[in-house]
Design a protein around this motif. Structure first.
Motif, PDB file in Angstrom:
ATOM      1  N   LEU A 208       0.809  -1.214   0.000  1.00  0.00           N
ATOM      2  CA  LEU A 208       0.000   0.000   0.000  1.00  0.00           C
ATOM      3  C   LEU A 208       0.846   1.269   0.000  1.00  0.00           C
ATOM      4  CD1 LEU A 208      -2.732   1.436   0.255  1.00  0.00           C
ATOM      5  CD2 LEU A 208      -2.574   1.134   2.731  1.00  0.00           C
ATOM      6  N   LEU A 209       1.797   1.385   0.926  1.00  0.00           N
ATOM      7  CA  LEU A 209       2.590   2.606   1.021  1.00  0.00           C
ATOM      8  C   LEU A 209       3.447   2.804  -0.221  1.00  0.00           C
ATOM      9  CD1 LEU A 209       3.690   2.577   4.780  1.00  0.00           C
ATOM     10  CD2 LEU A 209       1.884   3.921   3.687  1.00  0.00           C
ATOM     11  N   GLY A 210       3.958   1.702  -0.783  1.00  0.00           N
ATOM     12  CA  GLY A 210       4.751   1.802  -2.001  1.00  0.00           C
ATOM     13  C   GLY A 210       3.928   2.307  -3.174  1.00  0.00           C
ATOM     14  N   ARG A 211       2.681   1.843  -3.277  1.00  0.00           N
ATOM     15  CA  ARG A 211       1.809   2.299  -4.358  1.00  0.00           C
ATOM     16  C   ARG A 211       1.485   3.783  -4.212  1.00  0.00           C
ATOM     17  NH1 ARG A 211      -0.832  -2.366  -3.205  1.00  0.00           N
ATOM     18  NH2 ARG A 211      -2.781  -1.411  -2.526  1.00  0.00           N
ATOM     19  N   LEU A 212       1.223   4.194  -2.982  1.00  0.00           N
ATOM     20  CA  LEU A 212       0.912   5.605  -2.762  1.00  0.00           C
ATOM     21  C   LEU A 212       2.118   6.488  -3.075  1.00  0.00           C
ATOM     22  CD1 LEU A 212      -1.186   5.406   0.519  1.00  0.00           C
ATOM     23  CD2 LEU A 212      -2.012   5.887  -1.798  1.00  0.00           C
ATOM     24  N   ALA A 213       3.315   6.023  -2.711  1.00  0.00           N
ATOM     25  CA  ALA A 213       4.522   6.803  -2.998  1.00  0.00           C
ATOM     26  C   ALA A 213       4.762   6.908  -4.499  1.00  0.00           C
ATOM     27  CB  ALA A 213       5.732   6.167  -2.310  1.00  0.00           C
ATOM     28  N   ALA A 214       4.579   5.791  -5.218  1.00  0.00           N
ATOM     29  CA  ALA A 214       4.759   5.810  -6.673  1.00  0.00           C
ATOM     30  C   ALA A 214       3.724   6.706  -7.336  1.00  0.00           C
ATOM     31  CB  ALA A 214       4.661   4.384  -7.223  1.00  0.00           C
ATOM     32  N   THR A 215       2.511   6.679  -6.813  1.00  0.00           N
ATOM     33  CA  THR A 215       1.445   7.516  -7.358  1.00  0.00           C
ATOM     34  C   THR A 215       1.761   8.996  -7.154  1.00  0.00           C
ATOM     35  OG1 THR A 215      -0.202   5.803  -6.931  1.00  0.00           O
ATOM     36  CG2 THR A 215      -1.011   8.043  -7.206  1.00  0.00           C
ATOM     37  N   ALA A 216       2.290   9.321  -6.007  1.00  0.00           N
ATOM     38  CA  ALA A 216       2.606  10.715  -5.701  1.00  0.00           C
ATOM     39  C   ALA A 216       3.680  11.272  -6.624  1.00  0.00           C
ATOM     40  CB  ALA A 216       3.049  10.847  -4.248  1.00  0.00           C
ATOM     41  N   ARG A 217       4.483  10.405  -7.239  1.00  0.00           N
ATOM     42  CA  ARG A 217       5.544  10.862  -8.137  1.00  0.00           C
ATOM     43  C   ARG A 217       5.043  11.118  -9.554  1.00  0.00           C
ATOM     44  NH1 ARG A 217       8.602   7.003  -5.049  1.00  0.00           N
ATOM     45  NH2 ARG A 217       8.214   5.388  -6.608  1.00  0.00           N
ATOM     46  N   LEU A 218       3.807  10.743  -9.857  1.00  0.00           N
ATOM     47  CA  LEU A 218       3.265  10.966 -11.198  1.00  0.00           C
ATOM     48  C   LEU A 218       2.792  12.419 -11.343  1.00  0.00           C
ATOM     49  CD1 LEU A 218       1.051   7.753 -11.610  1.00  0.00           C
ATOM     50  CD2 LEU A 218       3.244   8.217 -12.727  1.00  0.00           C
ATOM     51  N   PRO A 219       3.247  13.146 -12.369  1.00  0.00           N
ATOM     52  CA  PRO A 219       2.778  14.530 -12.541  1.00  0.00           C
ATOM     53  C   PRO A 219       1.263  14.652 -12.674  1.00  0.00           C
ATOM     54  CG  PRO A 219       4.689  14.100 -13.943  1.00  0.00           C
ATOM     55  CD  PRO A 219       4.280  12.779 -13.363  1.00  0.00           C
ATOM     56  N   ILE A 220       0.628  13.685 -13.350  1.00  0.00           N
ATOM     57  CA  ILE A 220      -0.816  13.766 -13.554  1.00  0.00           C
ATOM     58  C   ILE A 220      -1.568  13.766 -12.231  1.00  0.00           C
ATOM     59  CG2 ILE A 220      -1.036  11.260 -13.789  1.00  0.00           C
ATOM     60  CD1 ILE A 220      -3.217  14.009 -15.398  1.00  0.00           C
TER      61      ILE A 220
END
Length: 409
Positions: A208-220
């Motif tokens: 979960l935390l890894g997915r949220l961190a990766a998502t936060a790095r997306l400009p969109i």
């Protein structure tokens, strides 16, 4: 020929299945939003019964919004992992608890109402379940319209606006809560038995935390957050605070104000799939630019506090149509550029931004009215915010979509 007939039936079944799933998801969205919005139409009633100030009334109707908004972040990420087939009935069943608490025991004091409203916010997280669920069932060229149709479920707030006060008057203060709880229980059972996740659904292997961190790095993610905070945030703000605004600013009766708010909600709901459909045809950026220009103009007119008929009514309905279309166009943009295994997580963050966008204005409007005796300044701030959003859309967001071509998700 036999093979061809069999293939045709299989294709027809495959074509019908996504529409069934879309219908069930939209229904679940509407019913949970109905529950989520139960306190708003009763805000003036609680103000009179409990002697609430304007700020306390605004806080009461805003608490479910903030909880439902922040809760979309983990719920969206969980949906990427567990799928909508599990999450739709789970969220619906969980929402029954605060609905029953408020209806049976939670209307005697402000602290009890705030506690019930806090957990009622769970119903507002269902949006982050539906977008990735629907997104997986449709090809990229149809996702704008499909997610726009799903967005019609936000009309659950209109159900609440049209029925809650009438049900209290016809029965008692418990009636609308008991009916809503029963409907949610029936839906949770049907969803568990009938709903299925799309074949080949992409499941993220990250925790979960890894997915949220990766998502936060997306400009969109952050661009869509800004757009949705204004689009859906504006819709939520008006849907929860418009009755109080109309009663205080124009002296309308409670039922009349609730009916007018329902009209605002219905128009915004109907325009959401239109925004998605137009984005499929001409692109999200032109649609978003146009609708935010319209919001800016209509809010500037209403900031002058014109007469309710016809200028004020036209201004509010124009804003409703534009905000609804903007919400549909925003998620058409998300569907265009977001990796398939992160749609839920991105939706959670963007949905949270939209809900937070709806949390601040009611509190600000209540505060400004208490200090200045006018809502004009608050609406002027909305016009300025919409103008800044137009600038963001035609610069940063446009450049990002050019650099990131549409994905075949």
């Amino acid at each position: 020929m036999t093979t061809t007939g069999t293939d045709g039936k299989e294709q027809a079944a495959h074509g019908a299945r996504p529409m069934l799933m879309l219908g069930l998801a939209t229904l679940g969205f509407a019913l949970n939003f109905w529950a989520w919005a139960l306190l708003s139409p009763l805000g003036p009633r609680y103000k009179d019964l409990l002697g609430l100030s304007a700020s306390q009334q605004a806080l009461l109707v805003a608490v479910p919004v903030i909880v439902g908004s922040l809760g979309r972040v983990p719920v969206g990420a969980l949906t990427d992992r567990l799928g909508g087939r599990v999450m739709f009935p789970l969220i619906s069943a969980a929402t029954i608890v605060p609905v029953l608490f408020i209806g049976v025991a939670g209307q005697s004091s402000l602290p009890a109402l705030l506690a019930g409203g806090f957990f009622l916010g769970v119903g507002g997280t269902v949006f982050a379940v539906g977008v990735p669920f629907v997104n997986a069932w449709f090809p990229p060229r149809r996702r704008g319209l499909a997610i726009g149709v799903f967005g019609v479920g936000m009309g659950g707030t209109a159900i609440s606006a049209l029925t809650t006060v009438k049900l209290v008057e016809a029965g008692n203060a418990t009636t609308p809560f008991l009916i809503t709880a029963v409907v949610l229980a029936v839906y949770a059972a049907v969803a568990w038995l009938v709903m299925r996740d799309a074949p080949g659904r992409t499941v993220s292997p990250q925790p979960l935390l890894g997915r949220l961190a990766a998502t936060a790095r997306l400009p969109i993610t952050w661009q869509a957050c800004a757009l949705y905070a204004v689009a859906f945030g504006g819709y939520v703000a008006f849907s929860v605070y418009l009755p109080a605004y109309l009663q205080t600013g124009y002296g309308l009766e409670q039922a009349d104000a609730a009916n007018r708010m329902a009209g605002f909600v219905v128009l915004a709901v109907l325009m959401r799939p239109v925004g998605g459909w137009l984005s499929d045809r001409i692109g999200s950026i032109p649609v978003l630019t146009g609708v935010f220009v319209v919001v800016c103009g209509a809010a500037a007119v209403q900031a002058l506090t014109p007469g309710l008929m016809p200028v004020g009514t036209i201004a509010f309905l124009t804003m409703a149509a534009a905000l609804g279309a903007a919400s549909g166009a925003t998620f058409a943009l998300v569907a265009q550029v977001t990796p398939a295994d992160k749609v839920g997580a991105v939706t959670g963050l963007v949905g949270a931004a939209g809900g937070l966008g709806g949390f601040v204005p009611p509190l600000l409007m209540g505060f400004l009215y208490g200090e200045l005796g006018s809502y004009g300044v608050g609406l002027g701030l909305l016009a300025a915010t919409a103008a800044l959003t137009v600038l963001l859309t035609v610069t940063v967001v446009r450049r990002a979509t050019v650099r990131e071509p549409a994905r075949s998700l």
